[in-house]
Design an enzyme around this catalytic site. Structure first.
Site, PDB file in Angstrom:
ATOM      1  N   TYR A 154       0.753  -1.343  -0.121  1.00  0.00           N
ATOM      2  CA  TYR A 154       0.018   0.076   0.086  1.00  0.00           C
ATOM      3  C   TYR A 154       0.797   1.247   0.150  1.00  0.00           C
ATOM      4  O   TYR A 154       0.657   2.182  -0.817  1.00  0.00           O
ATOM      5  CB  TYR A 154      -0.953   0.142   1.310  1.00  0.00           C
ATOM      6  CG  TYR A 154      -1.944   1.127   1.460  1.00  0.00           C
ATOM      7  CD1 TYR A 154      -3.391   1.028   0.623  1.00  0.00           C
ATOM      8  CD2 TYR A 154      -1.568   2.046   2.259  1.00  0.00           C
ATOM      9  CE1 TYR A 154      -3.983   1.905   0.632  1.00  0.00           C
ATOM     10  CE2 TYR A 154      -2.648   2.998   2.233  1.00  0.00           C
ATOM     11  CZ  TYR A 154      -3.679   3.062   1.541  1.00  0.00           C
ATOM     12  OH  TYR A 154      -4.657   4.370   1.651  1.00  0.00           O
TER      13      TYR A 154
ATOM     14  N   LYS B 271       1.089   3.915  -2.875  1.00  0.00           N
ATOM     15  CA  LYS B 271       0.728   5.267  -2.727  1.00  0.00           C
ATOM     16  C   LYS B 271       1.938   6.386  -3.058  1.00  0.00           C
ATOM     17  O   LYS B 271       1.667   7.351  -3.719  1.00  0.00           O
ATOM     18  CB  LYS B 271       0.209   5.625  -1.483  1.00  0.00           C
ATOM     19  CG  LYS B 271      -1.145   4.846  -1.040  1.00  0.00           C
ATOM     20  CD  LYS B 271      -2.247   5.366  -1.899  1.00  0.00           C
ATOM     21  CE  LYS B 271      -3.597   4.898  -1.285  1.00  0.00           C
ATOM     22  NZ  LYS B 271      -4.750   5.368  -2.396  1.00  0.00           N
TER      23      LYS B 271
END
Length: 260
Positions: free
Chosen positions: A155, A159
Site C-alpha cells: 500500500y 501510494k
C-alpha cells in the site's frame, strides 16, 4: 462556493467510502458524475441516490485492472455525455502483513488496483482530454504517499507511486490544458480503515483501541479522524481550481499528521 456546472466527472471505486462522498459532492456542485466500481449493483445504487437528490449520474461496472473494461467504461461515458472533464483514480485495497511473510500474489494484487488501475484510467482519460483541449486528473493518495508505516508495504509503495504518476501527468498534460493533483487523506473511518484495525491489533498484539489511539491518530494535532466530507471538499477544490497554478501537487488533509 466552488462549482462544477457543465463538467463531467469519472470516479473509480465510487460505490462507497471516499469515492461515493466525492461523487455526491461533485453532483451537488453541478457535475454529471459517473460512478465506476467493481460492484455493479452498489454503483447503480450510488448513482440512483445522486439522481434522487436531483443530480445526474451514470453507473459503470468496472474492474480498474482490466484494460478492456476501463476503455469500454470511458467510451460509454463519453458516448453518453460527450466529454470527460475530471477523472479521479480512487479505487484501492489494503493488505496488512509483515514484509517477510508477504506473498508475491498479495503484493501484486494491491499494486495492480492502485497503480495499474490509475495508469489505465489516466491513459484513457488523457486521450479524451487532449482531444477536447483540457481536463483534470486527480488521484487518491494518502499520507502514506509521504510516510511509511509497518505492515503496509504494498500500500505504501503504491501510494508513493501515485505521486510520481501525478507529477508526470502534470508535466506531460500542461501543453494540452490538463492539470493533475494528488489528494492525501489521513485516516478516514471507511470500511477499508475499519478492516485494518483488528488486523493491526492481531499483528501487533495490542488492543483495537490502542491501534486507533497509538498508531492511527497518534500524530494528529487533535486525535481526530479525517472525515469523508473533508476529503470531498478538497477533491471539489482541486477539480474546480481555475488554472495550472495548482498542478503536480499533493494536498495533505490529515489533522496535522504529516506537515509538508
Amino acid at each position: 462556493m466552488m462549482r462544477l456546472d457543465d463538467k463531467t466527472a469519472l470516479i473509480t471505486g465510487a460505490a462507497g467510502g471516499i469515492g461515493r462522498a466525492v461523487a455526491e459532492r461533485y453532483a451537488a456542485a453541478g457535475a454529471r458524475v459517473a460512478i465506476a466500481d467493481l460492484d455493479a449493483e452498489a454503483a447503480e445504487a450510488a448513482a440512483e441516490a445522486i439522481r434522487h437528490a436531483g443530480g445526474e449520474a451514470l453507473a459503470l461496472a468496472m474492474d480498474v485492472t482490466d484494460e478492456a473494461a476501463v476503455e469500454a467504461g470511458v467510451a460509454r461515458l463519453v458516448a453518453h455525455w460527450g466529454r470527460l472533464d475530471i477523472a479521479l483514480a480512487n479505487a484501492g485495497i489494503q493488505h496488512i502483513q509483515p514484509l517477510h511473510e508477504l506473498s508475491l500474489a498479495d503484493w501484486r494484487r494491491v499494486l495492480a488496483v492502485h497503480l495499474d488501475g490509475a495508469f489505465l484510467i489516466t491513459r484513457a482519460a488523457l486521450r479524451r482530454m487532449y482531444a477536447q483541449g483540457g481536463g483534470c486528473l486527480l488521484y487518491m493518495g494518502s499520507v502514506h504517499s509521504k510516510l511509511a508505516s509497518p505492515l503496509k508495504a504494498p500500500y505504501v509503495t503504491a501510494k508513493h507511486g501515485l505521486l510520481g504518476l501525478c507529477r508526470t501527468v502534470a508535466k506531460e498534460g500542461a501543453a494540452h490544458g490538463v492539470r493533475s493533483n494528488l489528494i492525501c487523506p489521513g485516516f478516514v473511518r471507511t470500511p477499508l480503515v475499519d478492516r485494518q484495525i483488528p488486523d493491526q491489533a492481531r499483528a501487533l498484539g495490542i488492543s483495537e483501541e490502542a491501534v486507533i489511539r497509538d498508531i492511527m491518530l497518534k500524530d494528529t494535532v487533535d486525535q481526530e479522524f479525517t472525515t469523508l466530507e473533508d476529503i470531498a471538499e478538497v477533491a471539489l477544490h482541486l477539480a474546480a481550481f481555475p488554472s495550472a497554478a495548482l498542478t503536480g501537487q499533493s494536498v495533505v488533509a490529515s489533522h496535522g499528521w504529516y506537515m509538508q
